[in-house]
Design a protein around this motif. Sequence first.
Motif, short mmCIF file in Angstrom:
data_model
loop_
_atom_site.label_atom_id
_atom_site.label_comp_id
_atom_site.label_asym_id
_atom_site.label_seq_id
_atom_site.Cartn_x
_atom_site.Cartn_y
_atom_site.Cartn_z
N LYS A 17 69.72 62.43 -48.01
CA LYS A 17 68.48 61.64 -48.00
C LYS A 17 67.23 62.52 -48.04
CE LYS A 17 70.43 57.73 -45.40
NZ LYS A 17 70.31 56.93 -44.16
N ASN B 195 70.55 63.10 -42.61
CA ASN B 195 71.52 63.13 -43.70
C ASN B 195 70.91 63.91 -44.85
OD1 ASN B 195 73.16 62.58 -45.92
ND2 ASN B 195 73.49 60.44 -45.35
N ASP C 171 68.80 59.91 -38.32
CA ASP C 171 69.88 59.58 -39.26
C ASP C 171 69.51 58.50 -40.27
OD1 ASP C 171 69.94 57.41 -37.55
OD2 ASP C 171 72.09 57.55 -37.12
N GLY C 172 68.48 57.72 -39.99
CA GLY C 172 68.05 56.71 -40.95
C GLY C 172 66.93 57.16 -41.87
N CYS C 173 66.35 58.32 -41.59
CA CYS C 173 65.16 58.78 -42.31
C CYS C 173 65.47 59.33 -43.70
CB CYS C 173 64.45 59.88 -41.51
SG CYS C 173 63.72 59.31 -39.97
N TYR C 174 64.50 59.16 -44.58
CA TYR C 174 64.48 59.81 -45.88
C TYR C 174 63.29 60.78 -45.89
CZ TYR C 174 67.52 55.98 -47.36
OH TYR C 174 68.56 55.09 -47.47
N HIS D 261 63.14 53.07 -38.30
CA HIS D 261 64.19 54.09 -38.27
C HIS D 261 64.49 54.67 -39.65
CE1 HIS D 261 66.78 50.88 -39.79
NE2 HIS D 261 67.68 51.80 -40.07
N ASN D 262 64.20 53.90 -40.72
CA ASN D 262 64.45 54.39 -42.07
C ASN D 262 63.16 54.82 -42.77
OD1 ASN D 262 63.48 51.78 -42.29
ND2 ASN D 262 64.78 51.22 -44.03
#
Length: 255
Positions: free
Chosen positions: A98, A95, A59-62, A28-29
């Motif tokens: 990010k 976000n 929402d967890g991604c960069y 998720h990230n």
Amino acid sequence: MKILFAKDYDEMSRKAANIIASQITMKHNSVLGLATGSSPIGTYKELIKKYEQGDLCFDGCYTANLDEYRGLTKDNDQSYAYFMYNNLFKYVNINMDKTNIPDGSNPDAEAECKRYDKVVEDLGGVDIQLLGIGHDGHIGFNEPDDSFPVGTHCVKLTDMTIEANKRFFARKEDVPTEAYTMGIGTIMKAKKILMVASGKDKAEILYKTACGEVKPDVPASILRLHADVTIVADEAALSMIIEKAPELVIGLPKK
């Protein structure tokens, strides 16, 4: 290197989006290496569709974009920051703090390149890097050269690249002549690489990339040395590979 057949641009976009969505679902990230230009637009539309259907969460991604024109501010409608916002970011729950793109407005090339390398390093590298391919084999803005550049650098764009990009500007004279771009070395450190290619005009360079000699005057050819590369291309872009090396293409329809 895996080469996946797609009938047309839409199928190419769906298959590429499925690969990226799988990465996000599994981690998720994830750090997503993103590209601009006409080739990935359909992929972004498919990712937006998955988000709207409730099948994908950002929402967890960069993110770390490949490149940016030098001299353009983020609010310039031809900047890649503007492109990413209007083709993906504003439609999903990512976000914005990010998201990362080279700062084209920074006149200090050395400082900006060092800064962006540090950004990618601090993210822990890229989990999946999305790429298009230029007619001369450039990936990011890494143009044909006599060596493979390692880190982020400022590059003078070739006449071929300027000619290809002039359609996005009012006049050819308005096309920036320089860009900040992630280096080949950074791209090659990505855990996975996903390239999309569409159209007959990409057939020759795609063949050189997949079947030719690995050399810096065909920058994309270096991808053959990476452990996990997938090319998703439509039938037109694959036409030369299909003609000369059909055994390399996965999912090729039987005649």
